[in-house]
Write an enzyme that holds these catalytic residues in place. Structure first.
Site, short mmCIF file in Angstrom:
data_model
loop_
_atom_site.label_atom_id
_atom_site.label_comp_id
_atom_site.label_asym_id
_atom_site.label_seq_id
_atom_site.Cartn_x
_atom_site.Cartn_y
_atom_site.Cartn_z
CE1 TYR A 34 0.14 1.83 4.26
CE2 TYR A 34 1.02 -0.31 4.31
CZ TYR A 34 1.06 0.70 4.84
OH TYR A 34 1.58 1.17 6.19
NE ARG A 79 6.79 4.45 0.17
CZ ARG A 79 6.73 4.91 1.32
NH1 ARG A 79 7.45 5.22 2.38
NH2 ARG A 79 5.41 5.59 1.56
NE ARG A 88 -5.76 -19.55 4.46
CZ ARG A 88 -4.77 -20.20 4.69
NH1 ARG A 88 -4.63 -21.55 4.57
NH2 ARG A 88 -4.04 -19.75 5.87
CE LYS A 104 3.02 3.26 3.22
NZ LYS A 104 3.72 3.48 4.78
CD GLU A 160 10.54 1.45 9.96
OE1 GLU A 160 10.53 2.44 9.16
OE2 GLU A 160 10.40 0.34 9.58
#
Length: 287
Positions: free
Chosen positions: A33, A52, A100, A149, A182
């Site tokens: 995301y 990114r 799945r 991310k 971070e």
């Protein structure tokens, strides 16, 4: 006004927005995301966010759902349809929906794309910056590819909840050696007693923050001393100033860490200056 969400080619009311029950983002956190700031109706640092996103997709081998230009169009439509002037736009891409199985599905499975926008008062954020925020340190229990991310955010949720219960707004992750990596949703910075600005260097340990990258431009232009290295939690306790950076907070002063005041316990002049300068350097794209 009814909020509008983009889901796989359709703009639908918020209450009707849904993805398949076997979407891999839902079942495996197999998704990435981006969150982009919206300021005065414009996108902030769009190109860096798209770069990114492309990197995250490539690292996880998720097929790009559309061009960066097309994704930009989707974001602008969602911003416009929700009449967002100040706030954020959230874009998520999962590997798609398939029965799945831990193995990746075949190339015939299209990625799932979701985009939504949310208004956030710029005045409220600026007011918060005048008082600063508190952070709480937490052991870093995340996986070892924090540079991607992804939506695998349970450790961040746990840390944020612990911080909230302790009266703090953000959590700082600390590795086994005592170094700050971070924030749960931000990059972490300190200013030492000599005036040097210190933040951890890029690598697998931290997310390459877009706001972080733009702030490096500010520091270079202002000819401020920057040191990219890990810093100990004890160094943060003894710092002159501290702050976080993120798309939703830009530069946000930190005035307490684990209940201890940073400096004199008030936002410092360096963080305030960097916050004031930030949008003069950020790339602004009309929405």
């Amino acid at each position: 006004m009814t909020r509008i969400v983009y889901v796989n080619g359709r703009y639908v009311p918020y209450a009707d927005a849904a993805v398949h029950v076997e979407d891999r983002g839902f079942q495996f956190a197999d998704a990435i995301y981006e969150v982009c700031e919206v300021r005065d109706g414009s996108l902030i640092d769009e190109a860096r966010h798209m770069a990114r996103l492309e990197r995250s997709l490539a690292e996880l081998q998720i097929r790009r759902p559309m061009t960066a230009a097309a994704l930009g169009h989707v974001m602008r439509q969602v911003i416009r349809r929700n009449r967002v002037r100040d706030g954020l736009v959230y874009l998520q891409v999962s590997r798609g929906a398939a029965p799945r199985d831990f193995s990746f599905p075949g190339p015939d499975v299209p990625p799932t794309v979701v985009c939504l926008a949310q208004s956030i008062s710029a005045a409220h954020r600026d007011l918060k910056a005048l008082s600063g925020i508190a952070v709480k340190s937490m052991p870093d229990i995340r996986w070892q590819r924090r540079d991607i991310k992804t939506v695998m955010l349970l450790p961040a949720c746990l840390a944020k909840e612990a911080a909230r219960k302790d009266g703090a707004r953000e959590a700082w992750f600390v590795d086994a050696e005592g170094f700050v990596t971070e924030g749960a949703s931000s990059n972490a910075w300190i200013i030492d007693q000599g005036g040097a600005v210190i933040t951890r260097q890029l690598g697998l340990d931290i997310l390459p923050g877009v706001t972080r990258a733009t702030l490096l431009d500010v520091l270079a232009e202002e000819k401020m001393q920057l040191i990219e290295r890990p810093f100990l939690l004890s160094e943060a306790y003894a710092a002159r100033e501290a702050f976080i950076t993120s798309a939703t907070q830009t530069v946000m002063p930190v005035v307490r860490i684990d209940g201890r005041p940073v400096g004199d316990g008030r936002p410092g002049p360096v963080a305030a200056k960097l916050r004031q300068k930030f949008h003069h350097f950020a790339a602004i794209s009309s929405a």
